[in-house]
Write a protein that holds these residues in place. Structure first.
Motif, mmCIF file in Angstrom:
data_model
loop_
_atom_site.group_PDB
_atom_site.id
_atom_site.type_symbol
_atom_site.label_atom_id
_atom_site.label_comp_id
_atom_site.label_asym_id
_atom_site.label_seq_id
_atom_site.Cartn_x
_atom_site.Cartn_y
_atom_site.Cartn_z
ATOM 1 N N ARG A 133 -14.406 -0.105 9.528
ATOM 2 C CA ARG A 133 -13.381 -0.753 8.719
ATOM 3 C C ARG A 133 -13.177 -0.037 7.381
ATOM 4 N NH1 ARG A 133 -10.496 -2.445 9.567
ATOM 5 N NH2 ARG A 133 -10.048 -4.246 8.343
ATOM 6 N N ARG A 192 3.561 1.158 10.078
ATOM 7 C CA ARG A 192 2.858 1.405 8.814
ATOM 8 C C ARG A 192 3.895 1.462 7.695
ATOM 9 N NH1 ARG A 192 -2.123 2.799 7.993
ATOM 10 N NH2 ARG A 192 -2.503 3.492 10.124
ATOM 11 N N GLU A 222 1.453 4.194 1.380
ATOM 12 C CA GLU A 222 1.070 4.974 2.553
ATOM 13 C C GLU A 222 2.273 5.763 3.029
ATOM 14 O OE1 GLU A 222 -1.868 3.519 5.255
ATOM 15 O OE2 GLU A 222 -1.203 1.465 4.873
ATOM 16 N N THR A 230 -4.026 -1.081 15.642
ATOM 17 C CA THR A 230 -4.842 -2.237 15.258
ATOM 18 C C THR A 230 -3.939 -3.368 14.787
ATOM 19 O OG1 THR A 230 -6.610 -0.755 14.590
ATOM 20 C CG2 THR A 230 -6.761 -3.020 13.829
ATOM 21 N N ARG A 267 0.853 -1.192 0.000
ATOM 22 C CA ARG A 267 0.000 0.000 0.000
ATOM 23 C C ARG A 267 0.881 1.231 0.000
ATOM 24 N NH1 ARG A 267 -4.766 -1.446 4.454
ATOM 25 N NH2 ARG A 267 -5.123 -3.577 3.718
HETATM 26 P P1 ATP Z 1 -5.205 1.191 9.438
HETATM 27 O O1 ATP Z 1 -6.483 1.748 9.956
HETATM 28 O O2 ATP Z 1 -4.148 1.048 10.481
HETATM 29 O O3 ATP Z 1 -4.739 1.858 8.193
HETATM 30 P P2 ATP Z 1 -6.534 -0.753 7.849
HETATM 31 O O4 ATP Z 1 -7.925 -0.728 8.291
HETATM 32 O O5 ATP Z 1 -6.150 -0.061 6.599
HETATM 33 O O6 ATP Z 1 -5.542 -0.318 9.027
HETATM 34 P P3 ATP Z 1 -6.725 -3.527 7.132
HETATM 35 O O7 ATP Z 1 -6.873 -3.306 5.706
HETATM 36 O O8 ATP Z 1 -7.876 -3.925 7.914
HETATM 37 O O9 ATP Z 1 -6.022 -2.260 7.789
HETATM 38 O O10 ATP Z 1 -5.546 -4.589 7.381
HETATM 39 C C1 ATP Z 1 -5.541 -5.486 8.464
HETATM 40 C C2 ATP Z 1 -4.313 -5.303 9.307
HETATM 41 O O11 ATP Z 1 -3.140 -5.231 8.521
HETATM 42 C C3 ATP Z 1 -4.282 -4.015 10.111
HETATM 43 O O12 ATP Z 1 -5.027 -4.137 11.246
HETATM 44 C C4 ATP Z 1 -2.824 -3.867 10.405
HETATM 45 O O13 ATP Z 1 -2.445 -4.704 11.477
HETATM 46 C C5 ATP Z 1 -2.188 -4.368 9.140
HETATM 47 N N1 ATP Z 1 -1.840 -3.258 8.241
HETATM 48 C C6 ATP Z 1 -2.663 -2.582 7.399
HETATM 49 N N2 ATP Z 1 -1.983 -1.650 6.709
HETATM 50 C C7 ATP Z 1 -0.682 -1.752 7.120
HETATM 51 C C8 ATP Z 1 0.524 -1.077 6.772
HETATM 52 N N3 ATP Z 1 0.549 -0.133 5.837
HETATM 53 N N4 ATP Z 1 1.667 -1.436 7.411
HETATM 54 C C9 ATP Z 1 1.669 -2.406 8.356
HETATM 55 N N5 ATP Z 1 0.568 -3.082 8.710
HETATM 56 C C10 ATP Z 1 -0.603 -2.770 8.114
#
Ligand code: ATP
Ligand code: MG
Length: 445
Positions: free
Chosen positions: A260, A122, A116, A282, A114
């Protein structure tokens, strides 16, 4: 260092010092999943862009801003997977794994991508462990997903560091009614919304509940709540889930604003959060997505799943000091060889020992060196024994066995009985350099 010799920002090397913690987490999880009867599925890292755009939804952060999308040589638009669910759904449909109500309980793990802003917890390439279950409509399977994650936290020793947040998004119809109420409320307060949320008010208003903007969050305190709009069936499902969690003794907190970041969810959504990792709290998030397969053109198929971020869990293990010290076992023995004849004999002897003693952790000195330097390397490796081979030993078909962790004398052992001799000793060799001192005094007693 020149730019070409740097990794891409947010894409991390996982160095040898860190891989034991990763393997520990991965193997703990896969063993746990096996015990619950889940099967592994391995999916491509790249899919047609459309798969993600349709599943995750326009107006979500992931689709609007975070996808690594490119054209391949056929001018086809492809995307590095930002999450696992869409590809998994594509795979089970393509291979007919969910037809005729077949139940599938699947898990996967691997990198996700992603775009980001990289920061602690992250990253742009990160790793997820995920589960997807198909064709089980009832709340019992929602509860199973939660109870098995709770067991994982217990096994890792972090149960006290995470809490469970729960919500129900209801059915598509009840969400549509709620959406109108929410849009009404927020439209009156349009000027106080952050820019992203203003845009989302017309594209994807529910996503505003997920906003990380403090002022917007404050505004939402008084906003209409999804729970008040739940349809009867969704309410029953939610009550069923809560009753099961209560029966299992799993504590949860209802978070009415939990929606979510992906569009495919309906009914149950949950997150496991920790306050030990700052803003990236999370560690596991998931929910039910009964509508997604229908949306892909398949027969309507109940589905539920979650994804957990491995980096965040490793960070949490490290923060809490929960990475076991004995993850990388030290070698049982280290062969030192002096001169070409002895080096050749050492290689052959090492393979014979490995044949005879499966599980033997044996290092053979490479790159030559003086007696002193090889002995030093043997000691540094943490090995319990140095096996010494010079020209005289080769001639006599013996090896010098020198205990490195006890005061015992070096012994001369014939090759023919060396495996037997070692077999008696390796069972008492310490597992890790970290408990060397303790074992040393133990064996001295
Ligand atoms: P956030 O609100 O932290 O951006 P998200 O809702 O985008 O999370 P999900 O798509 O639900 O995240 O992904 C499930 C899990 O994957 C998250 O809870 C987190 O633990 C992990 N995760 C998501 N994005 C990242 C990232 N860029 N780097 C590291 N871990 C991530
Ligand atoms: Mg995100």
């Amino acid at each position: 260092m020149s730019k070409t010799l740097q990794a891409i920002r947010g894409m991390n090397d996982i160095l040898p010092g860190q891989t034991p913690a990763w393997r520990y987490l991965e193997s703990t999880f896969s063993k746990l999943l096996q015990s619950y009867g889940y099967s592994e599925i391995r999916l491509p890292l790249v899919e047609f862009t459309d798969i993600f755009a349709r599943a995750i939804g326009e107006g979500t952060d992931v689709v609007d801003k975070e996808m690594y999308t490119f054209f391949d040589r056929n001018e086809e638009s492809l995307t590095l997977r930002p999450e696992g669910t869409a590809g998994c759904v594509r795979a089970v449909l393509e291979h007919g794994l969910v037809g005729g109500g077949q139940v599938q309980k699947l898990w996967y793990m691997g990198p996700m991508f992603r775009y980001e802003k990289p920061q602690k917890g992250r990253y742009r390439q990160f790793h997820q462990i995920g589960i997807e279950v198909f064709n089980l409509p009832g709340p019992d399977i929602d509860a199973e997903l939660i109870v098995l994650t709770a067991r994982l936290w217990k096994q890792l020793g972090m149960a006290d560091a995470v809490t469970l947040q729960l919500n129900s998004l209801g059915s598509g119809e009840s969400r549509a009614i709620y959406r109108e109420a929410l849009v009404g409320y927020l439209t009156e307060r349009f000027d106080q919304l952050d820019e992203d949320s203003q845009r989302r008010l017309s594209t994807n208003p529910l996503r505003i509940l997920d906003s990380k903007n403090v002022q917007t969050q404050a505004l939402l305190v008084e906003a209409p709540l999804l729970v008040d709009y739940l349809d009867e069936e969704s309410r029953l499902h939610f009550d069923g889930l809560k009753a099961r969690l209560d029966a299992l003794g799993i504590a949860y907190e209802i978070n009415p604003r939990l929606v979510r970041g992906l569009d495919y969810y309906g009914r149950t959504v949950f997150e496991w959060v920790t306050d030990k990792l700052g803003a990236q709290g999370t560690v596991c998030a998931g929910g039910r997505y009964d509508g997604l397969i229908g949306q892909f053109g398949g027969k309507s198929t109940p589905a539920v799943g979650f994804g957990m971020g491995i980096e965040r869990l490793v960070l949490l293990l490290e923060t809490l000091g929960l990475v076991p010290a004995t993850l990388e076992p030290v070698p049982h023995a280290y062969i030192c060889a002096f001169g070409e004849t002895a080096e050749l004999a050492a290689l052959k002897l090492a393979e014979r020992l490995r044949d005879a003693l499966p599980g033997l952790r044996l290092l053979v000195n490479a790159g030559g060196g003086s007696f002193k330097s090889q002995f030093k390397k043997a000691d540094k490796s943490g090995a319990g024994y140095a096996l010494i081979l010079g020209e005289n030993e080769v001639m006599a078909q013996v090896v010098g066995v020198k205990p490195l962790r006890q005061e015992d004398e070096q012994q001369s052992i014939a090759w023919s009985v060396l495996a037997e001799h070692l077999a008696d000793r390796i069972s008492s060799t310490p597992l890790s350099t970290l408990d060397r001192g303790e074992s040393f005094s133990r064996s001295n007693r």
